[in-house]
Design a protein around this motif. Structure first.
Motif, PDB file in Angstrom:
ATOM      1  N   ARG A  99      42.858  47.677  58.371  1.00 10.48           N
ATOM      2  CA  ARG A  99      42.830  48.568  57.217  1.00 10.48           C
ATOM      3  C   ARG A  99      41.572  48.403  56.370  1.00 10.48           C
ATOM      4  O   ARG A  99      41.215  49.320  55.619  1.00 10.48           O
ATOM      5  CB  ARG A  99      44.062  48.326  56.337  1.00 10.48           C
ATOM      6  N   PHE A 151      39.177  50.857  60.661  1.00  9.20           N
ATOM      7  CA  PHE A 151      40.059  51.601  59.762  1.00  9.20           C
ATOM      8  C   PHE A 151      40.742  52.783  60.449  1.00  9.20           C
ATOM      9  O   PHE A 151      41.948  53.004  60.284  1.00  9.20           O
ATOM     10  CB  PHE A 151      39.235  52.097  58.559  1.00  9.20           C
ATOM     11  N   VAL A 188      33.224  51.353  56.233  1.00  8.80           N
ATOM     12  CA  VAL A 188      34.301  50.993  55.310  1.00  8.80           C
ATOM     13  C   VAL A 188      33.799  50.032  54.238  1.00  8.80           C
ATOM     14  O   VAL A 188      33.105  49.053  54.540  1.00  8.80           O
ATOM     15  CB  VAL A 188      35.479  50.359  56.079  1.00  8.80           C
ATOM     16  N   VAL A 218      38.598  50.464  49.480  1.00 10.18           N
ATOM     17  CA  VAL A 218      39.916  50.702  50.082  1.00 10.18           C
ATOM     18  C   VAL A 218      41.004  50.064  49.235  1.00 10.18           C
ATOM     19  O   VAL A 218      42.029  50.677  48.948  1.00 10.18           O
ATOM     20  CB  VAL A 218      39.962  50.158  51.529  1.00 10.18           C
TER      21      VAL A 218
END
Length: 311
Positions: free
Chosen positions: A127, A132, A168, A173
């Motif tokens: 994640r 991701f 990412v 996030v």
């Protein structure tokens, strides 16, 4: 706790013999901690040459690459250890995701471990990394590659790795401001197909993340693998990904004398809301107070994602 502190807690290296796989210049277990052997697929000199252009590995501020004790490019870990086996523990940080056949690899580690010996794993949480966009690996993925006795990343593994890799920002996030990260480079699908075809034709080594996990998906997959009797371990402990971190920690313990069902039944449990789904967006001010009030009415508790990482 840092990864090193967790490793020390898991393996208790003082007075014991262990192996750390692929430590490069950041070993979790230090020589002064106990009798540890460093293993890698290349010699120390070869590693220095390979990473000559990497500032984080070979640079003025980088720690030196450790002296490799066990070179595995042409021999198995058991062959490299010889009469020094069995050992008390194995430490592997960010290794399992690169292994085409994790079931076979864990059985290899079991073969050089004493009964009750442990394997300590540091595993990236998909994640919060460039994985991701990838779907978590399934039991079927791992069983299929084990039955095929995979030694190299398969075309499927390579395609998914190259096609889905994303740019990412873990902090974004966690903050809830990044839910649709961009591809790292243009033309990923075309490149992924070309790379998969090349490996299928030439059967060449390709370094990829062959499997990907969240803490919850790891438990689900390996509970079934334990239950099937495919590895002689129990999942003794899991420390899930902490807020603003990108990795989780797993301790496997060799219990070959117990039934697979008993070992599987002791698998820890985690709350999917915190350790599989995307983290909640933090709320502040009046919105935070309203959210907590609604949660109290609904569940009788204000405990939520901000209350800690454990399920």
């Amino acid at each position: 706790m840092t990864a090193r502190q967790r490793a020390l807690d898991a393996v208790s290296p003082s007075g014991r013999l262990g192996v750390e796989l692929g430590p490069l210049n950041r070993p979790l277990i230090w020589r002064e901690d106990g009798d540890v052997l460093y293993a890698d697929h290349r010699s120390t000199d070869d590693l220095r040459a390979k990473y000559a252009g990497h500032e984080t590995v070979i640079g003025p501020k980088a720690q030196p690459i450790v002296d490799v004790d066990l070179v595995l490019d042409r021999q198995s870990l058991a062959e490299a250890l010889g009469p020094r086996a069995p050992v008390d523990y194995v430490v592997a940080s960010h290794v399992i995701e690169h292994i085409p056949d994790p079931i076979g690899w864990l059985n290899e580690l079991a073969g050089i471990l004493r009964e009750d010996g442990v394997v300590f794993l540091v595993v990236p949480d998909k994640r919060f990394t460039f994985d991701f966009r990838r779907a978590p690996s399934t039991t079927g993925d791992l069983v299929g590659h084990h039955i095929a006795a995979a030694k190299l990343a398969s075309p499927v593994q390579i395609f998914e790795y190259v096609a889905r890799v994303a740019d990412v920002d873990p902090a974004a996030v966690w903050a809830g401001t990044q839910r649709d990260p961009r591809p790292i480079f243009d033309g990923q699908l075309v490149r992924a197909l070309a790379d998969a075809r090349y490996v299928a034709e030439h059967r060449t080594y390709y370094d990829a993340h062959c499997t990907v996990y969240t803490p919850v998906s790891f438990l689900a997959v390996f509970r079934e693998i334990v239950e099937l009797g495919l590895i002689p371990f129990e999942i003794a402990r899991i420390d899930p990904t902490e807020r603003n971190a990108i990795e989780f920690y797993v301790t496997l313990r060799k219990r070959s004398g117990e039934s697979a069902a008993d070992r599987a039944a002791r698998t820890p449990h985690l709350d999917p809301r915190h350790h599989h789904e995307m983290p909640e967006v933090p709320v502040r001010g009046f919105g935070r107070r309203l959210t907590l009030a609604l949660r109290m009415l609904r569940t009788g508790s204000i405990r939520g994602s901000e209350a800690g990482s454990h399920g």
